[in-house]
Design a protein around this motif. Structure first.
Motif, mmCIF file in Angstrom:
data_model
loop_
_atom_site.group_PDB
_atom_site.id
_atom_site.type_symbol
_atom_site.label_atom_id
_atom_site.label_comp_id
_atom_site.label_asym_id
_atom_site.label_seq_id
_atom_site.Cartn_x
_atom_site.Cartn_y
_atom_site.Cartn_z
ATOM 1 N N LYS A 50 -13.299 2.312 7.826
ATOM 2 C CA LYS A 50 -12.453 2.807 8.743
ATOM 3 C C LYS A 50 -10.849 2.677 8.365
ATOM 4 C CE LYS A 50 -11.599 1.891 13.724
ATOM 5 N NZ LYS A 50 -10.162 1.507 13.682
ATOM 6 N N LYS A 51 -10.626 1.542 7.794
ATOM 7 C CA LYS A 51 -9.218 1.170 7.432
ATOM 8 C C LYS A 51 -8.712 2.338 6.246
ATOM 9 C CE LYS A 51 -6.416 -2.029 5.183
ATOM 10 N NZ LYS A 51 -6.148 -3.503 4.440
ATOM 11 N N GLU A 74 -8.158 5.572 7.972
ATOM 12 C CA GLU A 74 -6.862 5.737 8.780
ATOM 13 C C GLU A 74 -5.686 6.004 7.892
ATOM 14 O OE1 GLU A 74 -7.046 2.108 11.148
ATOM 15 O OE2 GLU A 74 -8.529 2.978 12.571
ATOM 16 N N GLU A 75 -5.787 5.087 6.809
ATOM 17 C CA GLU A 75 -4.379 5.298 5.736
ATOM 18 C C GLU A 75 -4.445 6.349 5.156
ATOM 19 O OE1 GLU A 75 -2.706 2.858 2.123
ATOM 20 O OE2 GLU A 75 -4.336 1.628 3.287
ATOM 21 N N ARG A 126 -3.055 8.784 7.867
ATOM 22 C CA ARG A 126 -1.694 8.403 8.080
ATOM 23 C C ARG A 126 -0.574 8.678 7.184
ATOM 24 N NH1 ARG A 126 -2.705 3.556 9.025
ATOM 25 N NH2 ARG A 126 -1.990 2.706 7.177
#
Length: 304
Positions: free
Chosen positions: A80-81, A84-85, A88
């Motif tokens: 998930k991290k 997102e990165e 982003r």
């Protein structure tokens, strides 16, 4: 005209290759980096964070072109991290570079975005620029990325997005891990071997960037890949032949999953998926490829 090219996030493999090529063609190169500011090989590295305006925007003012390579590598586990990165980092850089260009009194004539053929998903169907998009996380990333790039108008700046294929270069990049596998006689077919690799030589990719900079007729989205994609089975066989390596055992799909997660620390889809893409718009525009035969291209890169 100012001959400064600003490469945002240009400290990776493709960015460094383009920087060297542009220098050889008489341009001055500035690389925007998250690292410290310095000068190396006559290239100025200027610090930025990829998300907020700052002193680095002075480099954009009056420049010849901005090329954006920024984005967290997709060669990772899709936690998930990390997801997102990945998203982003791409969207933030597009937005802040657009803000910087809009704030210029003398904006660059062209803004070039390095995108990805992954927008077509996993398919064996021939994909020109007009082909339908696929499904999955990588596709969603590309769609958000392209939307962010084209949504806001830049009245004095032409926009070009290159969906880059499997770029083959020396001493790094996408080719290096496959060379290492073949070197230790592990360069067999991956998975079914039927997944396509849309490859291109780094020299042709650099020429595409140069064309995007200099040719005012180029605008919009282009598949930045070679005209002769091959299957994984054919690619690995050709690589072994060029490296004078014999037969190598195939890696069945379950072993690819295990190896990707436990050894490589990356998502197995990167090895198991593929796409059969053609650079139709560049061909229609008259772009001439220096490398269309895989064996010849690999010999050029692997044998000095």
């Amino acid at each position: 005209m100012n001959q400064t090219i600003v490469l945002a996030g240009g400290s990776g493999f493709l960015g460094k290759a383009l920087a060297t090529f542009l220098q050889q063609n008489g341009f001055e190169v500035v690389i925007l980096t998250r690292g410290t500011a310095h000068v190396r090989d006559h290239i100025r590295y200027v610090q930025w964070d990829g998300a907020t305006l700052g002193e680095w925007t002075k480099e954009i003012e009056g420049s010849r072109a901005v090329v954006n390579f920024t984005g967290k590598s997709v060669n990772c586990l899709y936690t998930k991290k990390n997801r997102e990165e990945i998203i982003r980092s791409r969207l933030d850089s597009v937005q802040v570079l657009t803000d910087a260009i809009l704030g210029c009194q003398k904006p660059p004539p062209v803004f070039i975005q390095a995108g990805s053929l992954a927008i077509f998903g996993d398919t064996r169907e021939i994909c020109t620029e007009e082909a339908p998009h696929g499904t999955g996380f990588s596709v969603e990333v590309c769609q958000l990325w392209e939307q962010a790039f084209f949504t806001r108008e830049l009245p004095q700046t032409r926009k070009v997005l290159l969906r880059i294929g499997f770029a083959l270069g020396k001493n790094g990049g996408a080719l290096e891990p496959l060379v290492n596998l073949a070197r230790y006689r592990l360069g067999g077919t991956v998975g079914s071997g039927n997944q396509y690799i849309s490859w291109l030589h780094i020299d042709d990719l650099n020429q595409m960037f140069l064309a995007a900079i200099e040719d005012e007729q180029l605008s919009g989205i282009f598949n930045a890949t070679g005209p002769t994609p091959v299957t994984n089975k054919e690619f690995m066989s050709t690589l072994r032949s060029v490296m004078n390596k014999g037969w190598a055992p195939p890696t069945p799909t379950p072993f690819v999953w295990i190896g990707a997660y436990l050894i490589m620390g990356t998502d197995p889809s990167l090895a198991l998926s593929g796409r059969n893409c053609l650079p139709q718009k560049l061909l229609d525009h008259g772009f001439s490829f220096a490398h269309t035969d895989l064996k010849t291209a690999l010999r050029d890169l692997l044998h000095d």
